[in-house]
Design a protein around this motif. Structure first.
Motif, PDB file in Angstrom:
ATOM      1  N   MET A 184       0.167  -2.081  -6.950  1.00 39.56           N
ATOM      2  CA  MET A 184      -0.934  -1.123  -7.010  1.00 39.56           C
ATOM      3  C   MET A 184      -2.206  -1.668  -6.338  1.00 39.56           C
ATOM      4  N   MET A 185      -2.376  -2.973  -6.316  1.00 40.70           N
ATOM      5  CA  MET A 185      -3.617  -3.568  -5.821  1.00 40.70           C
ATOM      6  C   MET A 185      -3.427  -4.329  -4.520  1.00 40.70           C
ATOM      7  N   GLY A 186      -2.174  -4.526  -4.111  1.00 38.67           N
ATOM      8  CA  GLY A 186      -1.887  -5.441  -3.014  1.00 38.67           C
ATOM      9  C   GLY A 186      -2.041  -4.843  -1.627  1.00 38.67           C
ATOM     10  N   ASP A 187      -2.174  -5.740  -0.652  1.00 38.75           N
ATOM     11  CA  ASP A 187      -2.217  -5.387   0.770  1.00 38.75           C
ATOM     12  C   ASP A 187      -1.928  -6.661   1.567  1.00 38.75           C
ATOM     13  N   GLU A 188      -2.335  -6.708   2.821  1.00 30.13           N
ATOM     14  CA  GLU A 188      -1.968  -7.860   3.651  1.00 30.13           C
ATOM     15  C   GLU A 188      -2.563  -9.176   3.143  1.00 30.13           C
ATOM     16  N   ARG A 189      -3.615  -9.100   2.323  1.00 30.90           N
ATOM     17  CA  ARG A 189      -4.185 -10.328   1.771  1.00 30.90           C
ATOM     18  C   ARG A 189      -3.212 -11.047   0.842  1.00 30.90           C
ATOM     19  N   ASN A 190      -2.220 -10.319   0.331  1.00 30.53           N
ATOM     20  CA  ASN A 190      -1.234 -10.914  -0.577  1.00 30.53           C
ATOM     21  C   ASN A 190      -0.084 -11.592   0.158  1.00 30.53           C
ATOM     22  N   ILE A 191      -0.027 -11.462   1.469  1.00 35.71           N
ATOM     23  CA  ILE A 191       1.062 -12.082   2.227  1.00 35.71           C
ATOM     24  C   ILE A 191       0.655 -13.503   2.579  1.00 35.71           C
ATOM     25  N   HIS A 192       1.260 -14.468   1.886  1.00 38.44           N
ATOM     26  CA  HIS A 192       0.970 -15.876   2.153  1.00 38.44           C
ATOM     27  C   HIS A 192       1.706 -16.342   3.403  1.00 38.44           C
ATOM     28  N   SER A 193       3.020 -16.053   3.471  1.00 36.36           N
ATOM     29  CA  SER A 193       3.848 -16.459   4.612  1.00 36.36           C
ATOM     30  C   SER A 193       4.974 -15.451   4.801  1.00 36.36           C
TER      31      SER A 193
ATOM     32  N   GLN B  45       0.830  -1.205   0.000  1.00 29.87           N
ATOM     33  CA  GLN B  45       0.000   0.000   0.000  1.00 29.87           C
ATOM     34  C   GLN B  45       0.867   1.258   0.000  1.00 29.87           C
ATOM     35  N   THR B  46       1.975   1.209   0.715  1.00 32.61           N
ATOM     36  CA  THR B  46       2.892   2.350   0.772  1.00 32.61           C
ATOM     37  C   THR B  46       3.481   2.634  -0.610  1.00 32.61           C
ATOM     38  N   ILE B  47       3.855   1.581  -1.317  1.00 37.39           N
ATOM     39  CA  ILE B  47       4.371   1.731  -2.685  1.00 37.39           C
ATOM     40  C   ILE B  47       3.292   2.312  -3.603  1.00 37.39           C
ATOM     41  N   ASN B  48       2.074   1.834  -3.445  1.00 34.24           N
ATOM     42  CA  ASN B  48       0.933   2.351  -4.212  1.00 34.24           C
ATOM     43  C   ASN B  48       0.861   3.875  -4.090  1.00 34.24           C
ATOM     44  N   GLU B  49       0.947   4.374  -2.853  1.00 31.05           N
ATOM     45  CA  GLU B  49       0.881   5.823  -2.626  1.00 31.05           C
ATOM     46  C   GLU B  49       2.157   6.525  -3.100  1.00 31.05           C
ATOM     47  N   ALA B  50       3.298   5.855  -2.943  1.00 27.89           N
ATOM     48  CA  ALA B  50       4.567   6.442  -3.399  1.00 27.89           C
ATOM     49  C   ALA B  50       4.533   6.671  -4.904  1.00 27.89           C
ATOM     50  N   TYR B  51       3.949   5.731  -5.625  1.00 25.89           N
ATOM     51  CA  TYR B  51       3.810   5.862  -7.084  1.00 25.89           C
ATOM     52  C   TYR B  51       2.977   7.099  -7.422  1.00 25.89           C
ATOM     53  N   LYS B  52       1.870   7.281  -6.708  1.00 25.03           N
ATOM     54  CA  LYS B  52       0.978   8.405  -7.002  1.00 25.03           C
ATOM     55  C   LYS B  52       1.642   9.744  -6.652  1.00 25.03           C
ATOM     56  N   VAL B  53       2.404   9.755  -5.565  1.00 25.42           N
ATOM     57  CA  VAL B  53       3.123  10.980  -5.187  1.00 25.42           C
ATOM     58  C   VAL B  53       4.092  11.389  -6.299  1.00 25.42           C
TER      59      VAL B  53
ATOM     60  N   ALA C 152     -10.588 -11.938  -6.779  1.00 23.61           N
ATOM     61  CA  ALA C 152     -11.000 -12.173  -8.164  1.00 23.61           C
ATOM     62  C   ALA C 152     -10.440 -11.108  -9.099  1.00 23.61           C
ATOM     63  N   LEU C 153     -10.431  -9.862  -8.644  1.00 21.58           N
ATOM     64  CA  LEU C 153      -9.932  -8.776  -9.474  1.00 21.58           C
ATOM     65  C   LEU C 153      -8.429  -8.927  -9.733  1.00 21.58           C
TER      66      LEU C 153
ATOM     67  N   GLU D 150       7.605  -7.682 -14.790  1.00 19.78           N
ATOM     68  CA  GLU D 150       7.553  -6.315 -14.265  1.00 19.78           C
ATOM     69  C   GLU D 150       6.109  -5.814 -14.181  1.00 19.78           C
ATOM     70  N   ASP D 151       5.317  -6.137 -15.188  1.00 22.66           N
ATOM     71  CA  ASP D 151       3.907  -5.744 -15.183  1.00 22.66           C
ATOM     72  C   ASP D 151       3.148  -6.466 -14.070  1.00 22.66           C
ATOM     73  N   SER D 152       3.465  -7.739 -13.879  1.00 23.34           N
ATOM     74  CA  SER D 152       2.844  -8.521 -12.804  1.00 23.34           C
ATOM     75  C   SER D 152       3.170  -7.924 -11.435  1.00 23.34           C
ATOM     76  N   LEU D 153       4.443  -7.554 -11.248  1.00 22.14           N
ATOM     77  CA  LEU D 153       4.881  -6.965  -9.983  1.00 22.14           C
ATOM     78  C   LEU D 153       4.227  -5.607  -9.763  1.00 22.14           C
ATOM     79  N   PHE D 154       4.127  -4.818 -10.826  1.00 16.10           N
ATOM     80  CA  PHE D 154       3.507  -3.500 -10.699  1.00 16.10           C
ATOM     81  C   PHE D 154       2.041  -3.625 -10.297  1.00 16.10           C
ATOM     82  N   ALA D 155       1.333  -4.557 -10.918  1.00 12.32           N
ATOM     83  CA  ALA D 155      -0.082  -4.770 -10.581  1.00 12.32           C
ATOM     84  C   ALA D 155      -0.231  -5.191  -9.120  1.00 12.32           C
ATOM     85  N   LEU D 156       0.673  -6.058  -8.666  1.00 14.10           N
ATOM     86  CA  LEU D 156       0.664  -6.463  -7.252  1.00 14.10           C
ATOM     87  C   LEU D 156       0.818  -5.244  -6.345  1.00 14.10           C
TER      88      LEU D 156
END
Length: 441
Positions: A417-426, A337-345, A396-397, A409-415
């Motif tokens: 922009m859309m990611g949060d704690e739900r993406n942390i498996h372990s 989420q921090t990266i998401n906001e850093a990108y927008k800044v 799903a999204l 790189e596109d896969s990582l960028f999407a992660l």
């Protein structure tokens, strides 16, 4: 957790940045992606890393291999600025920095005079870090020494590398939250002796910010730094324009905000200054010359209306920088989420932040900012085995978006922009699984 750590074997898709770089454009050459890799750790350190095909011969007999074929494994996230006592006041409405401190922060921090309360919140805080894939953090405690004890004890149970310190604050705050120049010195000295370098714990001398310390207290902080040159300095700098004006009123003899800290011997390779949104040119030069570091905290800079941090300038001026969530003015423990906001800044300033540069700041670049790049930040041999297993499609999204990804790189960028704690498996700390989504490890 036991202090003797067995060998751990993890197989999966690995992504890291192999070396620190002087310019963002050099990052592409340092990206290392192993489609089917193996990481072996022993006694908390990386013993072997490379392709699975080459690594099978390294496996001890009967060792169980943790296999994550569908996930992505990256180095543990590094948070270079966060306040553990502000966890419960995240999302407090309606104020900018100085009013926010008086209205919300100080009343919340008073509760940490109670050691039992501090222990309860420290345990919650450490668990939130792990849930978000953060394996190392530079942390503000409160003015109370017991808040530091509580946090280091909680981190030690997980064998987690944290840097933290007692707030030094002897003016412009409620009486119950003020120490004195002398007591701050003595308390900090005792805490350094007790905790710095014990296990994976490291200490930071922590004046809250220049306005809440008298010149006498800042001089004592500088004395501590001179006596213990291996410890860190952690404070705030040039976050808010009213704050900067206040510092100039309080310290008219100094050449601006950073010069206050520099004058008292508080700049240097292990000094980390949070925010730095409004640095003047001579202050950028001083940051570079002293090898001081910046913690860029986009979610809190936006939430408190502080301004837009010029990340591009850190490359131009060759100033170390890491990402900070800055809980509780920051609005998420998640570095995604921090990266998401850093990108927008950066977008708001006409600049870009690539996925690989963002990964660098959250891992190896953050380690460099904390002078820990020899220990953390990638999968190089001998480094401490802190890493995160990422689920790229927990919703799903995200599943739909990842199915359309045009490469890594596109896969990582999407992660990001859309990611949060739900993406942390372990989350793995020192080679051991310390957190698994949906149940404690």
């Amino acid at each position: 957790m036991s202090s003797v750590i067995a060998t751990t074997a993890v197989r999966g898709r690995f992504l890291d940045i192999q070396n620190t770089v002087a310019q963002a454009r050099d990052l592409h050459d340092q990206v290392r992606y192993v489609e089917d890799g193996l990481l072996l750790s022993e006694n908390g350190k990386i013993k072997w890393f490379g392709p699975w095909q080459d690594g099978q011969a390294q496996l001890p007999p009967d060792l169980q291999v943790q296999h994550y074929p569908d996930q992505l494994i990256v180095p543990g996230f590094i948070d270079t600025h966060i306040h553990f006592p502000q966890t419960e006041m995240i999302g407090a409405y309606g104020e900018q920095l100085l009013e926010w401190l008086d209205t919300y922060t100080f009343p919340t921090e008073m509760q940490f005079a109670d050691p039992a309360y501090a222990q309860k919140m420290a345990a919650f805080f450490v668990q939130e870090l792990l849930k978000n894939g953060t394996t190392t953090a530079l942390v503000f405690c409160t003015v109370h020494p017991q808040s530091v004890d509580a946090l280091f004890e909680a981190a030690q149970q997980m064998q987690m590398r944290l840097i933290a310190g007692k707030v030094m604050m002897d003016r412009h705050a409620p009486e119950d939250l003020c120490d004195s120049a002398e007591s701050a010195y003595q308390d900090s000295k005792q805490l350094i002796e007790k905790w710095h370098g014990k296990g994976r714990n490291l200490y930071a001398i922590t004046p809250r910010f220049a306005p809440t310390s008298t010149p006498e207290q800042l001089a004592r902080a500088g004395q501590l730094k001179a006596e213990y040159p291996d410890v860190y300095v952690h404070t705030h700098l040039s976050e808010n324009k009213n704050e900067i004006a206040w510092v100039k009123e309080l310290f008219p003899e100094q050449n601006g905000y950073l010069d206050v800290y520099h004058h008292y011997g508080l700049t240097g390779a292990k000094s980390v200054f949070a925010h730095c949104v409004h640095l003047e040119e001579h202050e950028w030069n001083c940051m570079h010359e002293t090898d001081s570091a910046i913690a860029f905290c986009p979610t809190s800079n936006l939430f408190l209306g502080s301004g837009l941090f010029p990340l591009k300038k850190t490359w131009e001026k060759q100033v170390k920088v890491g990402l900070g969530t800055d809980i509780g003015a920051g609005t998420s423990f998640s570095q995604l989420q921090t990266i998401n906001e850093a990108y927008k800044v950066q977008q708001l300033q006409g600049d870009k932040l690539s996925a690989f540069e963002a990964l660098y700041h959250a891992t190896l670049g953050g380690a460099k900012a904390l002078e820990l790049a020899d220990k953390l930040g990638n999968f190089n041999l001998g480094k401490e085995a802190d890493f995160v297993v990422l689920d790229l499609q927990p919703t799903a999204l995200q599943q739909l978006r990842q199915s359309r990804a045009k490469g890594l790189e596109d896969s990582l960028f999407a992660l990001m922009m859309m990611g949060d704690e739900r993406n942390i498996h372990s989350t793995y700390i020192y080679g051991q699984c310390a957190y698994v989504k949906d149940h404690a490890a």
